[in-house]
Design a protein around this motif. Structure first.
Motif, mmCIF file in Angstrom:
data_model
loop_
_atom_site.group_PDB
_atom_site.id
_atom_site.type_symbol
_atom_site.label_atom_id
_atom_site.label_comp_id
_atom_site.label_asym_id
_atom_site.label_seq_id
_atom_site.Cartn_x
_atom_site.Cartn_y
_atom_site.Cartn_z
ATOM 1 N N GLU A 189 0.823 -1.203 0.000
ATOM 2 C CA GLU A 189 0.000 0.000 0.000
ATOM 3 C C GLU A 189 0.860 1.257 0.000
ATOM 4 O OE1 GLU A 189 -2.452 -3.339 1.571
ATOM 5 O OE2 GLU A 189 -0.403 -2.618 1.878
ATOM 6 N N SER A 190 1.883 1.288 0.840
ATOM 7 C CA SER A 190 2.755 2.467 0.876
ATOM 8 C C SER A 190 3.607 2.547 -0.378
ATOM 9 C CB SER A 190 3.644 2.450 2.128
ATOM 10 O OG SER A 190 4.518 1.344 2.126
ATOM 11 N N PHE A 191 4.060 1.389 -0.894
ATOM 12 C CA PHE A 191 4.890 1.392 -2.092
ATOM 13 C C PHE A 191 4.093 1.908 -3.285
ATOM 14 C CE2 PHE A 191 6.794 -0.772 -5.827
ATOM 15 C CZ PHE A 191 8.077 -0.246 -5.736
ATOM 16 N N ALA A 192 2.864 1.448 -3.447
ATOM 17 C CA ALA A 192 2.029 1.884 -4.567
ATOM 18 C C ALA A 192 1.728 3.374 -4.499
ATOM 19 C CB ALA A 192 0.730 1.082 -4.591
ATOM 20 N N ALA A 193 1.694 3.924 -3.276
ATOM 21 C CA ALA A 193 1.388 5.350 -3.113
ATOM 22 C C ALA A 193 2.567 6.246 -3.476
ATOM 23 C CB ALA A 193 0.956 5.622 -1.667
ATOM 24 N N MET A 194 3.766 5.687 -3.536
ATOM 25 C CA MET A 194 4.956 6.506 -3.795
ATOM 26 C C MET A 194 5.110 6.883 -5.260
ATOM 27 S SD MET A 194 7.834 4.562 -1.526
ATOM 28 C CE MET A 194 7.474 3.981 0.122
ATOM 29 N N PHE A 195 4.919 5.930 -6.153
ATOM 30 C CA PHE A 195 5.259 6.137 -7.563
ATOM 31 C C PHE A 195 4.130 5.698 -8.510
ATOM 32 C CE2 PHE A 195 9.148 4.779 -5.215
ATOM 33 C CZ PHE A 195 9.778 6.020 -5.170
ATOM 34 N N PRO A 196 2.904 6.216 -8.311
ATOM 35 C CA PRO A 196 1.817 5.810 -9.217
ATOM 36 C C PRO A 196 2.038 6.348 -10.630
ATOM 37 C CG PRO A 196 1.102 7.603 -7.793
ATOM 38 C CD PRO A 196 2.449 7.182 -7.301
ATOM 39 N N ALA A 197 1.450 5.649 -11.610
ATOM 40 C CA ALA A 197 1.544 6.097 -13.004
ATOM 41 C C ALA A 197 0.781 7.425 -13.172
ATOM 42 C CB ALA A 197 0.966 5.025 -13.916
ATOM 43 N N PRO A 198 1.213 8.241 -14.126
ATOM 44 C CA PRO A 198 2.382 8.106 -15.003
ATOM 45 C C PRO A 198 3.662 8.382 -14.226
ATOM 46 C CG PRO A 198 1.295 10.201 -15.411
ATOM 47 C CD PRO A 198 0.437 9.468 -14.426
ATOM 48 N N ARG A 199 4.689 7.564 -14.428
ATOM 49 C CA ARG A 199 5.848 7.548 -13.536
ATOM 50 C C ARG A 199 6.990 8.458 -13.955
ATOM 51 N NH1 ARG A 199 3.803 2.319 -13.685
ATOM 52 N NH2 ARG A 199 2.698 1.916 -11.713
ATOM 53 N N GLN A 200 6.945 9.014 -15.151
ATOM 54 C CA GLN A 200 7.986 9.958 -15.534
ATOM 55 C C GLN A 200 8.045 11.131 -14.551
ATOM 56 O OE1 GLN A 200 10.308 9.792 -18.155
ATOM 57 N NE2 GLN A 200 11.188 11.538 -17.062
ATOM 58 N N ARG A 201 6.908 11.504 -13.989
ATOM 59 C CA ARG A 201 6.874 12.636 -13.057
ATOM 60 C C ARG A 201 7.706 12.377 -11.805
ATOM 61 N NH1 ARG A 201 0.831 12.053 -10.291
ATOM 62 N NH2 ARG A 201 0.608 9.821 -10.722
ATOM 63 N N TRP A 202 7.832 11.108 -11.413
ATOM 64 C CA TRP A 202 8.629 10.814 -10.217
ATOM 65 C C TRP A 202 10.120 10.830 -10.540
ATOM 66 C CZ3 TRP A 202 5.124 12.154 -7.322
ATOM 67 C CH2 TRP A 202 3.811 11.723 -7.467
ATOM 68 N N VAL A 203 10.487 10.445 -11.759
ATOM 69 C CA VAL A 203 11.867 10.638 -12.210
ATOM 70 C C VAL A 203 12.211 12.117 -12.142
ATOM 71 C CG1 VAL A 203 13.419 10.528 -14.203
ATOM 72 C CG2 VAL A 203 11.900 8.607 -13.701
ATOM 73 N N ASP A 204 11.310 12.948 -12.642
ATOM 74 C CA ASP A 204 11.542 14.391 -12.659
ATOM 75 C C ASP A 204 11.571 14.969 -11.246
ATOM 76 O OD1 ASP A 204 11.437 14.081 -15.415
ATOM 77 O OD2 ASP A 204 9.354 14.767 -15.581
ATOM 78 N N ALA A 205 10.704 14.459 -10.370
ATOM 79 C CA ALA A 205 10.645 14.976 -9.002
ATOM 80 C C ALA A 205 11.907 14.663 -8.219
ATOM 81 C CB ALA A 205 9.428 14.396 -8.279
ATOM 82 N N LEU A 206 12.566 13.543 -8.540
ATOM 83 C CA LEU A 206 13.793 13.165 -7.842
ATOM 84 C C LEU A 206 15.036 13.848 -8.411
ATOM 85 C CD1 LEU A 206 13.072 9.349 -7.374
ATOM 86 C CD2 LEU A 206 13.405 11.009 -5.523
ATOM 87 N N ALA A 207 14.879 14.578 -9.514
ATOM 88 C CA ALA A 207 16.017 15.254 -10.138
ATOM 89 C C ALA A 207 16.277 16.598 -9.457
ATOM 90 C CB ALA A 207 15.758 15.468 -11.625
ATOM 91 N N SER A 208 17.534 16.903 -9.261
ATOM 92 C CA SER A 208 17.942 18.218 -8.747
ATOM 93 C C SER A 208 18.305 19.114 -9.921
ATOM 94 C CB SER A 208 19.142 18.076 -7.805
ATOM 95 O OG SER A 208 18.782 17.379 -6.627
ATOM 96 N N PRO A 209 18.116 20.429 -9.783
ATOM 97 C CA PRO A 209 18.458 21.341 -10.881
ATOM 98 C C PRO A 209 19.937 21.256 -11.254
ATOM 99 C CG PRO A 209 17.090 22.450 -9.243
ATOM 100 C CD PRO A 209 17.491 21.126 -8.649
ATOM 101 N N GLU A 210 20.209 21.346 -12.542
ATOM 102 C CA GLU A 210 21.588 21.249 -13.019
ATOM 103 C C GLU A 210 22.495 22.261 -12.328
ATOM 104 O OE1 GLU A 210 24.214 21.889 -17.126
ATOM 105 O OE2 GLU A 210 22.036 21.584 -17.269
ATOM 106 N N GLU A 211 22.018 23.499 -12.180
ATOM 107 C CA GLU A 211 22.883 24.537 -11.592
ATOM 108 C C GLU A 211 23.245 24.199 -10.151
ATOM 109 O OE1 GLU A 211 18.580 26.217 -11.651
ATOM 110 O OE2 GLU A 211 19.884 24.965 -12.909
ATOM 111 N N ASP A 212 22.329 23.543 -9.420
ATOM 112 C CA ASP A 212 22.628 23.146 -8.046
ATOM 113 C C ASP A 212 23.642 22.005 -8.013
ATOM 114 O OD1 ASP A 212 20.865 25.037 -7.113
ATOM 115 O OD2 ASP A 212 19.235 23.621 -6.719
ATOM 116 N N ILE A 213 23.496 21.053 -8.920
ATOM 117 C CA ILE A 213 24.452 19.946 -8.978
ATOM 118 C C ILE A 213 25.838 20.464 -9.334
ATOM 119 C CG2 ILE A 213 25.038 17.779 -10.138
ATOM 120 C CD1 ILE A 213 22.058 17.273 -10.508
ATOM 121 N N ARG A 214 25.908 21.397 -10.259
ATOM 122 C CA ARG A 214 27.204 21.955 -10.659
ATOM 123 C C ARG A 214 27.882 22.705 -9.521
ATOM 124 N NH1 ARG A 214 28.657 21.849 -15.984
ATOM 125 N NH2 ARG A 214 27.076 21.246 -17.528
ATOM 126 N N ARG A 215 27.118 23.165 -8.536
ATOM 127 C CA ARG A 215 27.707 23.885 -7.400
ATOM 128 C C ARG A 215 28.166 22.951 -6.281
ATOM 129 N NH1 ARG A 215 23.522 27.994 -8.140
ATOM 130 N NH2 ARG A 215 22.264 26.942 -6.550
#
Length: 290
Positions: A189-215
């Motif tokens: 139940e908790s696992f299904a609540a974390m990453f429901p479809a469409p799942r590309q949005r969770w890939v994007d949500a876990l990404a940090s901005p490039e400028e922050d990574i470069r710093r």
């Protein structure tokens, strides 16, 4: 949840971290290294890190928590996953009076480690990212299958085949253990609540901005399996390009489970990296503006 009260090796110590009752492993002594696990179904800190924790604990104090919603940590109802995971990791360090630690993040945990290093750079000494998310990429069929898991032994067996390059590592016994872990009360139940479809949005949500990574000023080790079918090797190349003080190590004949498929070599690589002396290594004193 104490080590003495349970025969289950996945259950260790319990502590409240940023309001979350957290199950965590605490091995060895010396400078602290915090291990953040991935997001596969039925995963726990022990399941993710068991092949390398003993070796790392010979040199370091190893901390490996179950992140909220995973393993044997609390799974609050209507919990807002995301930033709360980073707060939980920092809260664990606070609860244990640890001012600064090395971070090792696996896959999903790599994205959290990246975010923690960006938001709280003063809490991090060195950074290890293994098969990491945290940068933009197109959702892979492998990751979609992982996050879209519906419990069955057959489905778990299929996921293990995706995770590992060497099919000899993913026998029916391991699949059965992971399947049983995935059907404990409340887990799916908790696992299904974390990453429901469409799942590309969770890939994007876990990404940090490039400028922050470069710093990011920290010395960073980036590790990836060449045959990874869950997180593309291109992620590691991007991270090594964006993080100035980084080095990249790619394991051939290796899928998404570097710490399992090449456990001894991975542990040695991490131990040597964390032990390196770097007199000009910067000490971040303040967090960047959010």
């Amino acid at each position: 949840m104490s080590a003495s009260s349970s025969d289950n090796p996945e259950v260790a110590h319990a502590i409240t971290a940023s309001g979350i009752l957290t199950n965590y492993h605490d091995l060895g002594s010396g400078p602290a290294v915090l291990l953040i696990h991935g997001s596969g179904p039925g995963v726990s800190a022990w399941a993710n890190w068991r092949p390398v924790m003993p070796a790392l604990a010979q040199q370091r104090r190893v901390l490996a928590p179950d992140m909220a919603g995973f393993g044997y940590s609390e799974r609050p109802e209507a919990f807002a996953y995301g930033d709360a995971w980073v707060a939980q990791a920092v809260g664990l360090l606070d609860a244990l009076d640890i001012e600064r630690a090395d971070l090792v993040g696996n896959s999903f945990g790599g994205g959290l480690a990246l975010a923690l290093a960006i938001r709280h750079p003063e809490r991090v000494r060195r950074l290890v990212l293994m098969g990491s998310v945290g940068v933009p990429f197109e959702l892979t069929a492998g990751l979609d299958a992982v996050w879209g898991y519906e419990p069955s032994f057959e489905a778990m067996r299929g996921l293990l085949d995706i995770f590992a390059f060497d099919r000899g590592l993913v026998n029916d016994e391991l699949a059965r253990l992971r399947y049983q872990a995935s059907i404990r009360p409340g887990v799916q139940e908790s696992f299904a609540a974390m990453f429901p479809a469409p799942r590309q949005r969770w890939v994007d949500a876990l990404a940090s901005p490039e400028e922050d990574i470069r710093r990011i000023p920290h010395e960073t080790l980036i590790v990836h399996g060449r045959e990874d079918r869950v997180i593309p090797l291109a992620n590691a190349i991007t991270l090594s390009t964006w993080i100035a003080r980084s080095q990249l190590h790619v394991y051939g004949r290796c899928g998404h489970w570097t710490q399992i498929e090449h456990a001894a070599r991975f542990a040695r690589l991490v131990i040597d990296f964390l032990a390196e002396a770097s007199p000009d290594e910067p000490l971040p004193l303040t967090s960047p503006p959010l």
